[in-house]
Design a protein around this motif. Structure first.
Motif, short mmCIF file in Angstrom:
data_model
loop_
_atom_site.label_atom_id
_atom_site.label_comp_id
_atom_site.label_asym_id
_atom_site.label_seq_id
_atom_site.Cartn_x
_atom_site.Cartn_y
_atom_site.Cartn_z
N VAL A 12 0.85 -1.20 0.00
CA VAL A 12 0.00 0.00 0.00
C VAL A 12 0.88 1.24 0.00
O VAL A 12 0.69 2.16 -0.80
CB VAL A 12 -0.96 0.00 1.22
CG1 VAL A 12 -1.57 1.38 1.44
CG2 VAL A 12 -2.05 -1.05 1.03
N SER A 13 1.84 1.29 0.90
CA SER A 13 2.72 2.46 1.00
C SER A 13 3.47 2.71 -0.30
O SER A 13 3.56 3.86 -0.76
CB SER A 13 3.74 2.27 2.13
OG SER A 13 3.09 2.21 3.36
N GLU A 14 4.01 1.67 -0.89
CA GLU A 14 4.78 1.83 -2.13
C GLU A 14 3.90 2.29 -3.28
O GLU A 14 4.28 3.20 -4.03
CB GLU A 14 5.50 0.53 -2.50
CG GLU A 14 6.65 0.17 -1.59
CD GLU A 14 7.78 1.19 -1.62
OE1 GLU A 14 7.95 1.91 -2.63
OE2 GLU A 14 8.50 1.28 -0.61
N LEU A 15 2.73 1.68 -3.45
CA LEU A 15 1.87 2.06 -4.57
C LEU A 15 1.36 3.49 -4.43
O LEU A 15 1.34 4.25 -5.40
CB LEU A 15 0.69 1.08 -4.71
CG LEU A 15 1.05 -0.33 -5.17
CD1 LEU A 15 -0.21 -1.20 -5.23
CD2 LEU A 15 1.76 -0.32 -6.52
N VAL A 16 0.95 3.86 -3.23
CA VAL A 16 0.46 5.23 -3.02
C VAL A 16 1.59 6.23 -3.17
O VAL A 16 1.43 7.27 -3.84
CB VAL A 16 -0.26 5.35 -1.66
CG1 VAL A 16 -0.58 6.79 -1.33
CG2 VAL A 16 -1.54 4.51 -1.67
N ALA A 17 2.74 5.95 -2.58
CA ALA A 17 3.88 6.87 -2.69
C ALA A 17 4.30 7.03 -4.15
O ALA A 17 4.60 8.15 -4.60
CB ALA A 17 5.05 6.38 -1.85
N ASN A 18 4.30 5.94 -4.89
CA ASN A 18 4.68 6.03 -6.31
C ASN A 18 3.66 6.84 -7.11
O ASN A 18 4.04 7.61 -8.00
CB ASN A 18 4.85 4.64 -6.91
CG ASN A 18 6.12 3.96 -6.43
OD1 ASN A 18 7.01 4.60 -5.89
ND2 ASN A 18 6.19 2.66 -6.62
N ALA A 19 2.37 6.68 -6.80
CA ALA A 19 1.36 7.48 -7.49
C ALA A 19 1.55 8.96 -7.19
O ALA A 19 1.42 9.81 -8.08
CB ALA A 19 -0.04 7.02 -7.08
N ILE A 20 1.87 9.28 -5.94
CA ILE A 20 2.08 10.68 -5.56
C ILE A 20 3.36 11.22 -6.21
O ILE A 20 3.36 12.31 -6.78
CB ILE A 20 2.15 10.80 -4.03
CG1 ILE A 20 0.77 10.49 -3.41
CG2 ILE A 20 2.64 12.19 -3.61
CD1 ILE A 20 0.79 10.29 -1.90
N ARG A 21 4.42 10.46 -6.14
CA ARG A 21 5.73 10.92 -6.58
C ARG A 21 5.89 10.94 -8.11
O ARG A 21 6.54 11.82 -8.65
CB ARG A 21 6.80 10.02 -5.97
CG ARG A 21 8.22 10.50 -6.14
CD ARG A 21 9.21 9.65 -5.36
NE ARG A 21 8.91 9.74 -3.93
CZ ARG A 21 8.76 8.68 -3.13
NH1 ARG A 21 8.86 7.46 -3.59
NH2 ARG A 21 8.49 8.85 -1.85
#
Length: 116
Positions: free
Chosen positions: A31-40
């Motif tokens: 979850v953290s990786e997918l959301v962070a990647n979408a944001i970044r």
């Protein structure tokens, strides 16, 4: 949606299905990786869902970008660059659906580890 908000939603779903601690750790990492990647890298999160069904936890993160996620070359002097590899290592099922104005990345993990 922030990483913290996404993890909190995921934790509620994981608590409802009494997920083992190892699964909780893996799901929260994905979850953290997918959301962070979408944001970044993809203009922000436009949709988020996490649910359990048929012995699986499914995470869906939508964003504005039509660019495929990709593994970046290893660079010891540069922080990060391992998120997509980590998602693919932890989630046996990962796929991407394109839609008008962006994409949705879906990752599914088994709720219980298979017995040896």
């Amino acid at each position: 949606m922030s990483c913290r908000q996404a993890r909190e939603r995921a934790q509620r779903v994981l608590a409802d299905c009494d997920a083992p601690s190892a699964v909780v750790t893996d799901v929260l990492t994905v979850v953290s990786e997918l959301v962070a990647n979408a944001i970044r890298h993809a203009g922000g999160v436009t949709g988020f869902d996490v649910h359990h069904r048929a012995g699986r936890i499914t995470i869906e993160v939508s964003d504005h970008s039509l660019r495929l996620p990709h593994a970046r070359p290893h660079a010891p002097s540069t922080p990060g660059r391992f998120g997509w590899r980590l998602v693919k290592a932890l989630a046996p099922t990962v796929f991407i659906r394109f839609r008008r104005g962006g994409k949705t990345v879906t990752a599914a993990l088994p709720l219980h580890a298979p017995h040896p």
